[in-house]
Design a protein around this motif. Structure first.
Motif, PDB file in Angstrom:
ATOM      1  N   ALA A 285      69.567  65.803 -12.835  1.00  0.00           N
ATOM      2  CA  ALA A 285      69.166  66.218 -14.182  1.00  0.00           C
ATOM      3  C   ALA A 285      67.911  65.477 -14.619  1.00  0.00           C
ATOM      4  CB  ALA A 285      70.301  65.963 -15.166  1.00  0.00           C
ATOM      5  N   VAL A 286      67.800  64.196 -14.232  1.00  0.00           N
ATOM      6  CA  VAL A 286      66.619  63.417 -14.605  1.00  0.00           C
ATOM      7  C   VAL A 286      65.372  63.958 -13.907  1.00  0.00           C
ATOM      8  CG1 VAL A 286      65.548  61.130 -14.562  1.00  0.00           C
ATOM      9  CG2 VAL A 286      67.969  61.348 -15.114  1.00  0.00           C
ATOM     10  N   ILE A 287      65.485  64.283 -12.613  1.00  0.00           N
ATOM     11  CA  ILE A 287      64.295  64.814 -11.934  1.00  0.00           C
ATOM     12  C   ILE A 287      63.924  66.190 -12.477  1.00  0.00           C
ATOM     13  CG2 ILE A 287      64.797  63.492  -9.852  1.00  0.00           C
ATOM     14  CD1 ILE A 287      65.376  66.227  -8.494  1.00  0.00           C
ATOM     15  N   GLU A 288      64.941  66.979 -12.843  1.00  0.00           N
ATOM     16  CA  GLU A 288      64.645  68.254 -13.507  1.00  0.00           C
ATOM     17  C   GLU A 288      63.852  68.019 -14.785  1.00  0.00           C
ATOM     18  OE1 GLU A 288      67.781  71.715 -13.118  1.00  0.00           O
ATOM     19  OE2 GLU A 288      68.812  69.849 -13.621  1.00  0.00           O
ATOM     20  N   GLY A 289      64.297  67.026 -15.546  1.00  0.00           N
ATOM     21  CA  GLY A 289      63.638  66.711 -16.803  1.00  0.00           C
ATOM     22  C   GLY A 289      62.214  66.228 -16.609  1.00  0.00           C
ATOM     23  N   ILE A 290      61.996  65.396 -15.587  1.00  0.00           N
ATOM     24  CA  ILE A 290      60.646  64.884 -15.314  1.00  0.00           C
ATOM     25  C   ILE A 290      59.715  66.022 -14.932  1.00  0.00           C
ATOM     26  CG2 ILE A 290      59.279  63.474 -13.729  1.00  0.00           C
ATOM     27  CD1 ILE A 290      61.652  61.512 -13.631  1.00  0.00           C
ATOM     28  N   VAL A 291      60.156  66.873 -13.998  1.00  0.00           N
ATOM     29  CA  VAL A 291      59.318  67.989 -13.541  1.00  0.00           C
ATOM     30  C   VAL A 291      59.037  68.949 -14.694  1.00  0.00           C
ATOM     31  CG1 VAL A 291      59.266  70.013 -12.027  1.00  0.00           C
ATOM     32  CG2 VAL A 291      60.051  67.812 -11.137  1.00  0.00           C
ATOM     33  N   TYR A 292      60.069  69.244 -15.467  1.00  0.00           N
ATOM     34  CA  TYR A 292      59.898  70.135 -16.624  1.00  0.00           C
ATOM     35  C   TYR A 292      58.882  69.556 -17.609  1.00  0.00           C
ATOM     36  CZ  TYR A 292      61.115  71.858 -21.323  1.00  0.00           C
ATOM     37  OH  TYR A 292      61.061  72.334 -22.608  1.00  0.00           O
ATOM     38  N   ALA A 293      58.998  68.264 -17.883  1.00  0.00           N
ATOM     39  CA  ALA A 293      58.146  67.635 -18.898  1.00  0.00           C
ATOM     40  C   ALA A 293      56.675  67.655 -18.493  1.00  0.00           C
ATOM     41  CB  ALA A 293      58.612  66.203 -19.153  1.00  0.00           C
ATOM     42  N   VAL A 294      56.393  67.241 -17.261  1.00  0.00           N
ATOM     43  CA  VAL A 294      54.978  67.190 -16.858  1.00  0.00           C
ATOM     44  C   VAL A 294      54.400  68.589 -16.684  1.00  0.00           C
ATOM     45  CG1 VAL A 294      55.124  64.893 -15.859  1.00  0.00           C
ATOM     46  CG2 VAL A 294      55.569  66.884 -14.417  1.00  0.00           C
ATOM     47  N   ASP A 295      55.236  69.540 -16.302  1.00  0.00           N
ATOM     48  CA  ASP A 295      54.759  70.927 -16.222  1.00  0.00           C
ATOM     49  C   ASP A 295      54.490  71.508 -17.605  1.00  0.00           C
ATOM     50  OD1 ASP A 295      54.857  70.835 -13.500  1.00  0.00           O
ATOM     51  OD2 ASP A 295      56.647  72.081 -13.258  1.00  0.00           O
ATOM     52  N   ARG A 296      55.097  70.929 -18.627  1.00  0.00           N
ATOM     53  CA  ARG A 296      54.831  71.328 -20.018  1.00  0.00           C
ATOM     54  C   ARG A 296      53.634  70.581 -20.596  1.00  0.00           C
ATOM     55  NH1 ARG A 296      58.859  72.988 -23.626  1.00  0.00           N
ATOM     56  NH2 ARG A 296      57.172  72.778 -25.128  1.00  0.00           N
ATOM     57  N   GLY A 297      53.073  69.649 -19.856  1.00  0.00           N
ATOM     58  CA  GLY A 297      51.893  68.939 -20.339  1.00  0.00           C
ATOM     59  C   GLY A 297      52.126  67.534 -20.839  1.00  0.00           C
ATOM     60  N   ALA A 298      53.334  66.987 -20.645  1.00  0.00           N
ATOM     61  CA  ALA A 298      53.605  65.609 -21.082  1.00  0.00           C
ATOM     62  C   ALA A 298      52.767  64.620 -20.278  1.00  0.00           C
ATOM     63  CB  ALA A 298      55.090  65.297 -20.929  1.00  0.00           C
ATOM     64  N   LYS A 299      52.154  63.664 -20.967  1.00  0.00           N
ATOM     65  CA  LYS A 299      51.347  62.641 -20.315  1.00  0.00           C
ATOM     66  C   LYS A 299      52.052  61.288 -20.261  1.00  0.00           C
ATOM     67  CE  LYS A 299      47.985  65.285 -19.238  1.00  0.00           C
ATOM     68  NZ  LYS A 299      47.841  65.645 -17.807  1.00  0.00           N
ATOM     69  N   ILE A 300      53.193  61.201 -20.913  1.00  0.00           N
ATOM     70  CA  ILE A 300      53.990  59.974 -20.895  1.00  0.00           C
ATOM     71  C   ILE A 300      55.452  60.363 -20.728  1.00  0.00           C
ATOM     72  CG2 ILE A 300      54.742  57.956 -22.213  1.00  0.00           C
ATOM     73  CD1 ILE A 300      51.947  58.351 -23.712  1.00  0.00           C
ATOM     74  N   ILE A 301      56.144  59.696 -19.810  1.00  0.00           N
ATOM     75  CA  ILE A 301      57.576  59.904 -19.604  1.00  0.00           C
ATOM     76  C   ILE A 301      58.286  58.622 -20.019  1.00  0.00           C
ATOM     77  CG2 ILE A 301      59.396  60.487 -17.966  1.00  0.00           C
ATOM     78  CD1 ILE A 301      57.370  62.714 -18.242  1.00  0.00           C
ATOM     79  N   ASN A 302      59.070  58.685 -21.094  1.00  0.00           N
ATOM     80  CA  ASN A 302      59.837  57.523 -21.557  1.00  0.00           C
ATOM     81  C   ASN A 302      61.250  57.609 -20.992  1.00  0.00           C
ATOM     82  OD1 ASN A 302      59.837  55.295 -24.036  1.00  0.00           O
ATOM     83  ND2 ASN A 302      61.865  56.125 -23.591  1.00  0.00           N
ATOM     84  N   LEU A 303      61.624  56.594 -20.195  1.00  0.00           N
ATOM     85  CA  LEU A 303      62.944  56.540 -19.574  1.00  0.00           C
ATOM     86  C   LEU A 303      63.666  55.274 -20.027  1.00  0.00           C
ATOM     87  CD1 LEU A 303      61.844  57.630 -15.990  1.00  0.00           C
ATOM     88  CD2 LEU A 303      63.178  59.014 -17.589  1.00  0.00           C
ATOM     89  N   SER A 304      64.303  55.339 -21.192  1.00  0.00           N
ATOM     90  CA  SER A 304      65.142  54.234 -21.660  1.00  0.00           C
ATOM     91  C   SER A 304      66.533  54.403 -21.059  1.00  0.00           C
ATOM     92  CB  SER A 304      65.209  54.228 -23.186  1.00  0.00           C
ATOM     93  OG  SER A 304      63.953  53.873 -23.738  1.00  0.00           O
ATOM     94  N   ILE A 305      66.562  54.788 -19.810  1.00  0.00           N
ATOM     95  CA  ILE A 305      67.775  55.065 -19.050  1.00  0.00           C
ATOM     96  C   ILE A 305      67.549  54.518 -17.643  1.00  0.00           C
ATOM     97  CG2 ILE A 305      68.358  57.127 -20.379  1.00  0.00           C
ATOM     98  CD1 ILE A 305      67.168  58.811 -18.119  1.00  0.00           C
ATOM     99  N   GLY A 306      68.578  54.561 -16.813  1.00  0.00           N
ATOM    100  CA  GLY A 306      68.380  54.088 -15.456  1.00  0.00           C
ATOM    101  C   GLY A 306      69.629  54.186 -14.613  1.00  0.00           C
ATOM    102  N   THR A 307      69.552  53.585 -13.432  1.00  0.00           N
ATOM    103  CA  THR A 307      70.663  53.563 -12.496  1.00  0.00           C
ATOM    104  C   THR A 307      70.568  52.293 -11.664  1.00  0.00           C
ATOM    105  OG1 THR A 307      71.672  54.700 -10.602  1.00  0.00           O
ATOM    106  CG2 THR A 307      69.298  54.926 -10.847  1.00  0.00           C
TER     107      THR A 307
END
Length: 568
Positions: A285-307
């Protein structure tokens, strides 16, 4: 006594010994008794020595390394690990296919085998599948090995929001932990309201989290329509509050007295829900979110999450984002240990630790060689769902401060690459610990003012960043080293300066011939702590003076005052 008598005697002794061990109720191993007695002797010796040489009850609040770990947090983590399950989502696999063209054909083949296709990320050639109930791993491997289009099988790693530390005690080993409250912008030197109002303009920050309350009055104007990869719909509301709290630190508009004041209120926020209402998720789900975000034009990815577990596909998604021109920023974690959550620990990701309102290392904040920068993370005033506000603590709170700072940078420098942006963030920080990079503070705290300085600006800014003792606990009569760390926080070389210091009765100065932009210098001076109580309070202080007009003269000095009562 002949040999036979000796053998009989030997067996009698063995038998008696075994009988004693089995039936003696008060049996205690001698080793344990010795251990207890030795412990008592040591404790007595410690108490005796403590009476002879009482440590001074004084420590400057900015000593690096003090309370760098919190044993309570570490013990909680050990307990959690004992009861936690596998780091992988059970009954699922992620399949890598040879090329995009075979995706649909492969889906049909998998369905025929009873394997459900849950999601796809065509850009990375990945498919998330659910195994039939009761299917064994060997059977699954055999089925997949017969499909030529499957190049690799990978686990789906569990993800989480960092450990909840919102209710930590505000004292650590007797020292206060200072709340940040509404002072986050001040700590990052983002103090000009007119400038701040325009920061982040036309920059999209993707917040991959538990969702966002996009109806909140502080957030609604700049929050875009995002996507929910937990429930596979466009509803990105937040029932957890973690994501909404992060959002206020980035884009809070600060229009009302009670409003949250974000670092980059002119930025756009793209909410991407990848964590459920309990703060749990998975790497796919996180990689889906990253790919979706940058394909929408996001220039910053904030990940206050982890593993805690490595994920090959998560690394690939981050590489994809960087190639698309995005800067990835992630939280170090809240275990209070020398470790780093992933993806914060990956190369080319900005790893963020937390400090309190007095710029001290927060005891819950993970630390280590990968820590890049720190930001405020203790009791930060920010937004909460249903139009509310909350106090937010953790590296989750620190991370959006850095995301907001990068949004501010990109709004004025849209042409720079992710690598250039990361380099500017790391090299325009204010040192907080020992000279240069260290495991607690990384390169230091992000300085928004320095980050936005233009090449044509001539800014001279000297600072005394840290004053600490080595060893930290001052014992009357002991020899210690006093460390004064100075830094050039301007954008022009300091060609000459003087460092003035006072240590008890000694007053002197040292010439500083040259200090390059961003450079730190550790001025270390020996000192013997007076054995007898002084007649008055004792000052240890320093001041860094330069010839040019200093942009921030209030940062040029620091002092520690030892009271007479500290010798009692």
């Amino acid at each position: 006594m002949n040999r036979n008598h000796l053998i009989i005697l030997f067996f009698i002794i063995i038998f008696c010994g075994l009988f004693y061990l089995k039936f003696h109720k008060n049996y205690t191993p001698i080793r344990q008794k010795l251990s207890v007695n030795t412990n008592e002797e040591i404790q007595s010796e410690i108490k005796t020595n403590a009476k002879k040489q009482k440590p001074l009850l004084i420590s400057p609040t900015n000593i690096p390394g003090i309370s760098s770990t919190n044993k309570n947090f570490s013990q909680l983590n050990i307990i959690t690990n004992k009861i936690s399950n596998s780091p992988y989502i059970e009954g699922e696999l992620i399949l890598r296919v040879s090329n995009d063209a075979v995706m649909k054909k492969l889906e049909s083949q998998l369905e025929e085998k009873g394997i459900s296709v849950l999601r796809r990320v065509d850009q990375l050639g990945l498919i998330r599948v659910k195994l039939p109930d009761g299917m064994k791993a060997d059977e699954m491997k055999k089925i997949l090995s017969e499909m030529d289009d499957i190049k690799e099988t990978l686990p789906n790693v569990k993800t989480k929001v960092p450990k909840n530390v919102n209710n930590i005690p505000m004292f650590d080993n007797g020292k206060p932990i200072t709340a940040v409250s509404k002072n986050g912008n001040e700590l990052l030197k983002n103090t000009d309201p007119a400038v701040r109002a325009e920061l982040g303009n036309n920059v999209i920050v993707a917040l991959l989290d538990t969702g966002v309350d996009d109806t909140h009055p502080d957030l609604t104007e700049k929050t875009l329509q995002g996507y929910n990869f937990v429930d596979d719909n466009a509803i990105t509301s937040d029932k957890n509050s973690h994501g909404t709290a992060c959002a206020g630190i980035i884009i809070g508009n600060g229009k009302n007295p009670d409003s949250a004041r974000g670092i980059a209120p002119a930025a756009y926020l793209l909410p991407v829900k990848v964590m459920d209402d309990n703060g749990k998720g998975n790497s796919f789900a996180v990689i889906e979110g990253i790919v979706y975000a940058v394909d929408r034009g996001a220039k910053i990815i904030n990940l206050s999450i982890g593993t805690d577990a490595d994920s090959k596909i998560l690394r690939e998604a981050i590489d994809y984002a960087i190639k698309k021109g995005a800067v990835v920023i992630a939280a170090a974690g809240n275990d209070g240990e020398e470790k780093t959550l992933l993806p914060a620990g990956y190369q080319d990701v900005i790893c963020v630790g937390a400090i309190d309102g007095s710029k001290n290392h927060a005891p819950f904040s993970n630390y280590g060689d990968k820590n890049d920068v720190v930001a405020p993370g203790v009791a930060v005033y920010t937004t909460a769902p249903e139009g509310g506000y909350k106090s937010f603590t953790g590296t989750s709170a620190a991370t959006p401060f850095v995301s907001g700072a990068v949004a501010a940078l990109l709004s004025q420098n849209s042409h720079i690459s992710p690598a250039e942006a990361m380099d500017m963030v790391l090299n325009r920080t204010d040192n907080l610990g020992p000279a240069n990079r260290d495991i607690l503070f990384g390169n230091g705290i992000v300085n928004v003012k320095r980050l936005l300085e233009k090449e044509g600006d001539s800014v001279y800014d000297a600072a005394l960043t840290t004053l600490y003792f080595e060893p930290a606990n001052l014992v009357p009569g002991s020899d210690v080293k006093v460390h004064f760390v100075i830094q050039n926080q301007g954008n022009r070389t300091i060609s000459f300066g003087k460092f003035l210091y006072e240590i008890g009765e000694e007053k002197n100065d040292i010439s500083i011939k040259k200090l390059n932009v961003g450079e730190c210098e550790d001025i270390t001076l020996p000192w013997t702590v007076p054995l007898k109580k002084p007649q008055k309070e004792m000052k240890i202080q320093g001041y860094f003076k330069i010839g040019e007009a200093d942009d921030e003269p209030k940062d040029n000095g620091q002092a520690v005052i030892l009271q007479r009562a500290d010798w009692q």
